[in-house]
Design a protein around this motif. Structure first.
Motif, PDB file in Angstrom:
ATOM      1  N   ALA A   1       0.853  -1.183   0.000  1.00 14.93           N
ATOM      2  CA  ALA A   1       0.000   0.000   0.000  1.00 14.93           C
ATOM      3  C   ALA A   1       0.893   1.238   0.000  1.00 14.93           C
ATOM      4  CB  ALA A   1      -0.921   0.011   1.221  1.00 14.93           C
ATOM      5  N   SER A   2       0.409   2.292  -0.617  1.00 13.62           N
ATOM      6  CA  SER A   2       1.161   3.548  -0.569  1.00 13.62           C
ATOM      7  C   SER A   2       0.226   4.675  -0.153  1.00 13.62           C
ATOM      8  CB  SER A   2       1.823   3.846  -1.919  1.00 13.62           C
ATOM      9  OG  SER A   2       0.873   4.192  -2.915  1.00 13.62           O
ATOM     10  N   GLY A   3       0.818   5.724   0.389  1.00  9.41           N
ATOM     11  CA  GLY A   3       0.044   6.859   0.846  1.00  9.41           C
ATOM     12  C   GLY A   3       0.889   8.097   0.963  1.00  9.41           C
ATOM     13  N   LEU A   4       0.213   9.216   1.081  1.00 10.12           N
ATOM     14  CA  LEU A   4       0.888  10.485   1.285  1.00 10.12           C
ATOM     15  C   LEU A   4       0.713  10.847   2.749  1.00 10.12           C
ATOM     16  CD1 LEU A   4       2.412  12.829   0.023  1.00 10.12           C
ATOM     17  CD2 LEU A   4       0.218  13.936  -0.421  1.00 10.12           C
ATOM     18  N   MET A   5       1.761  10.603   3.534  1.00  6.34           N
ATOM     19  CA  MET A   5       1.714  10.859   4.976  1.00  6.34           C
ATOM     20  C   MET A   5       2.419  12.174   5.264  1.00  6.34           C
ATOM     21  SD  MET A   5       0.123   8.212   5.882  1.00  6.34           S
ATOM     22  CE  MET A   5      -0.099   6.447   5.920  1.00  6.34           C
ATOM     23  N   ALA A   6       1.772  13.255   4.915  1.00  5.53           N
ATOM     24  CA  ALA A   6       2.391  14.566   5.121  1.00  5.53           C
ATOM     25  C   ALA A   6       1.302  15.535   5.528  1.00  5.53           C
ATOM     26  CB  ALA A   6       3.077  15.048   3.849  1.00  5.53           C
ATOM     27  N   GLY A   7       1.485  16.187   6.655  1.00  5.53           N
ATOM     28  CA  GLY A   7       0.469  17.123   7.090  1.00  5.53           C
ATOM     29  C   GLY A   7      -0.561  16.458   7.979  1.00  5.53           C
TER      30      GLY A   7
END
Lengths: 116, 110
Positions: free
Chosen positions: A93-99
């Motif tokens: 799985a991938s994700g944008l973990m920013a903010g």
């Protein structure tokens, strides 16, 4: 349509053989996860990377499992030697973990591994 | 240790029979509570994110709510196509790690 791509979809192998699973995360996502799913345990976190750097691999047996991210478009999970108890479906799985308001994960279709 | 527990393990409903799925968590410093749907042979598919107690999100027949200790996924007048396994997951503040519960397998009978 951006999606996470995993190969192989199905793998049958014999005990003791090396198995390599590959994942192409969504372009622009900064975090990649490897999960294993079984009927008994559900989704178990094996390892994850942020900006290609390994952050935590405490969920996987270190003597036989290894996870790498050689570049931003490829993550690999290797099992050597494989054992019957490794039989499961492995998800990337991938994700944008920013903010503060992020964390949604996009999963691949999974790699179903059967070790005989 | 961070834990996410879902109940019931399985739920069988008649079409149109509303119900709720429960997800309780013991994650300190919650940074997000997530709901996913998983169909057989597929990867989990994102449904909702909840960030603070009192927050609610809706999508078609599904509504997710969050308290300080648990989340509920309410299913109103379900249809057979809502049959799937529903997973919840929690993310701890300051970390990227996302911990999943074992899921609730929902079956909606026509």
């Amino acid at each position: 349509d951006a999606r996470v791509t995993q190969t192989p979809r199905d793998k049958v192998t014999e005990m003791g053989q090396e198995v390599t699973m590959r994942c192409q995360p969504i372009l622009g996502h900064n975090t990649v996860f490897w999960y294993r799913q079984t009927m008994m345990q559900g989704l178990e976190l094996l390892a994850y990377f942020r900006n290609r750097a390994p952050l935590d691999d405490s969920g996987m047996p270190k003597d036989r499992f290894s996870a790498e991210m050689p570049d931003a478009t490829l993550a690999t999970l290797k099992i050597q030697p494989s054992e019957p108890r490794d039989s499961a479906v492995y998800f990337c799985a991938s994700g944008l973990m920013a903010g503060p308001n992020t964390g949604e994960l996009f999963f691949g279709e999974g790699s179903r591994l059967t070790v005989l | 240790e961070d834990q996410v527990t879902q109940s019931p393990e399985a739920l069988r409903l008649q079409e149109g029979e509303s119900s709720s799925l429960n997800c309780s968590y013991t994650v300190s410093g919650l940074r997000g509570l997530f709901w996913y749907r998983q169909d057989p042979g597929k990867g989990p598919e994102f449904l909702f994110t909840l960030y603070s107690a009192g927050e609610e999100k809706e999508k078609e027949r599904l509504k997710a709510t969050l308290t300080k200790k648990e989340s509920f996924l309410h299913i109103t007048a379900p249809k057979p196509e809502d049959s799937a396994t529903y997973l919840c997951a929690a993310r701890l503040r300051g970390y990227q790690k996302v911990t999943f519960g074992t899921g609730t397998k929902l079956q909606v009978i026509p």
